[in-house]
Scaffold this motif. Structure first.
Motif, mmCIF file in Angstrom:
data_model
loop_
_atom_site.group_PDB
_atom_site.id
_atom_site.type_symbol
_atom_site.label_atom_id
_atom_site.label_comp_id
_atom_site.label_asym_id
_atom_site.label_seq_id
_atom_site.Cartn_x
_atom_site.Cartn_y
_atom_site.Cartn_z
ATOM 1 N N TYR A 232 -54.959 14.299 -122.760
ATOM 2 C CA TYR A 232 -55.083 14.404 -121.309
ATOM 3 C C TYR A 232 -56.546 14.635 -120.954
ATOM 4 C CZ TYR A 232 -50.075 15.083 -121.725
ATOM 5 O OH TYR A 232 -48.751 14.912 -122.025
ATOM 6 N N ARG B 167 -55.043 13.589 -116.078
ATOM 7 C CA ARG B 167 -54.244 14.718 -115.595
ATOM 8 C C ARG B 167 -54.935 15.322 -114.380
ATOM 9 N NH1 ARG B 167 -52.766 19.870 -115.258
ATOM 10 N NH2 ARG B 167 -50.712 20.487 -115.980
ATOM 11 N N TYR C 70 -50.191 12.455 -114.074
ATOM 12 C CA TYR C 70 -49.593 13.755 -113.800
ATOM 13 C C TYR C 70 -49.270 13.903 -112.317
ATOM 14 C CZ TYR C 70 -49.228 18.844 -113.368
ATOM 15 O OH TYR C 70 -48.809 20.118 -113.095
ATOM 16 N N TYR D 298 -45.061 14.264 -115.803
ATOM 17 C CA TYR D 298 -45.997 13.201 -116.187
ATOM 18 C C TYR D 298 -45.352 11.839 -115.946
ATOM 19 C CZ TYR D 298 -48.931 16.790 -118.146
ATOM 20 O OH TYR D 298 -49.742 17.889 -118.289
#
Length: 186
Positions: free
Chosen positions: A26, A142, A153, A160
């Motif tokens: 991420y 993210r 995200y 997710y």
């Protein structure tokens, strides 16, 4: 979902969520972000698909060029491209920004615009190595800002399940780099 130019239909890497498998990398900010500065900049077309051919400019941030390419006119394109910071360019290219008329084909070409800059950026030696070091990991933006189109995200649901187009773009470029480095058998 809109048909997006350049988005692979099939790939050796993950193309759809959920983006929560073990080994997933991420990112938010840093080198993989579209806000990362490319020292010295990259020479890129002035505009994209449908803009005058042959004109080039220098872009120091993927985000600035991406947002500028939404513009239908060169003056607005250059204002956004030359924004001092990527966050300013993102605002200028956003819903409340300075673009009077969004390119009518933006939804279709936006991925190709991001991919074009990413290909140029990640072919640079220092950048290339960083992307290749992710090996075969699934890459997921993210963002806590709720961008579930480019990010994977969703902070509203803490899941997710976003489209993760930025992660897919990076994985696509990485696959292309790996293919270029693969030994050929004749």
């Amino acid at each position: 979902m809109t048909e997006r130019i350049g988005l692979p239909e099939t790939a050796s890497f993950q193309l759809v969520g959920p983006w929560d498998a073990p080994g997933t990398e991420y990112f938010y900010g840093g080198q993989f972000s579209s806000f990362a500065q490319v020292p010295g900049g990259l020479v890129v077309p002035t505009g994209y698909l449908g803009h005058p051919n042959g004109e080039t400019c220098r872009a120091f941030y993927r985000e600035n060029w991406f947002q500028a390419c939404k513009a239908s006119d060169k003056e607005t394109f250059l204002k956004i491209l030359n924004a001092a910071k990527p966050a300013q360019a993102k605002f200028m290219g956003g819903r409340r920004g300075i673009i009077k008329q969004l390119r009518p084909d933006w939804d279709e070409i936006s991925y190709a615009v991001m991919l074009d800059f990413a290909r140029r950026q990640w072919h640079l030696p220092g950048w290339r190595q960083a992307l290749l070091e992710t090996c075969e990991a699934t890459l997921v933006e993210r963002s806590t800002q709720g961008d579930t189109l480019w990010g994977g995200y969703n902070p509203k649901t803490d899941t997710y399940d976003g489209q993760n187009l930025l992660g897919i773009c990076l994985m696509q470029v990485r696959a292309e780099l790996l293919a270029e480095l693969a030994p050929t058998t004749d």
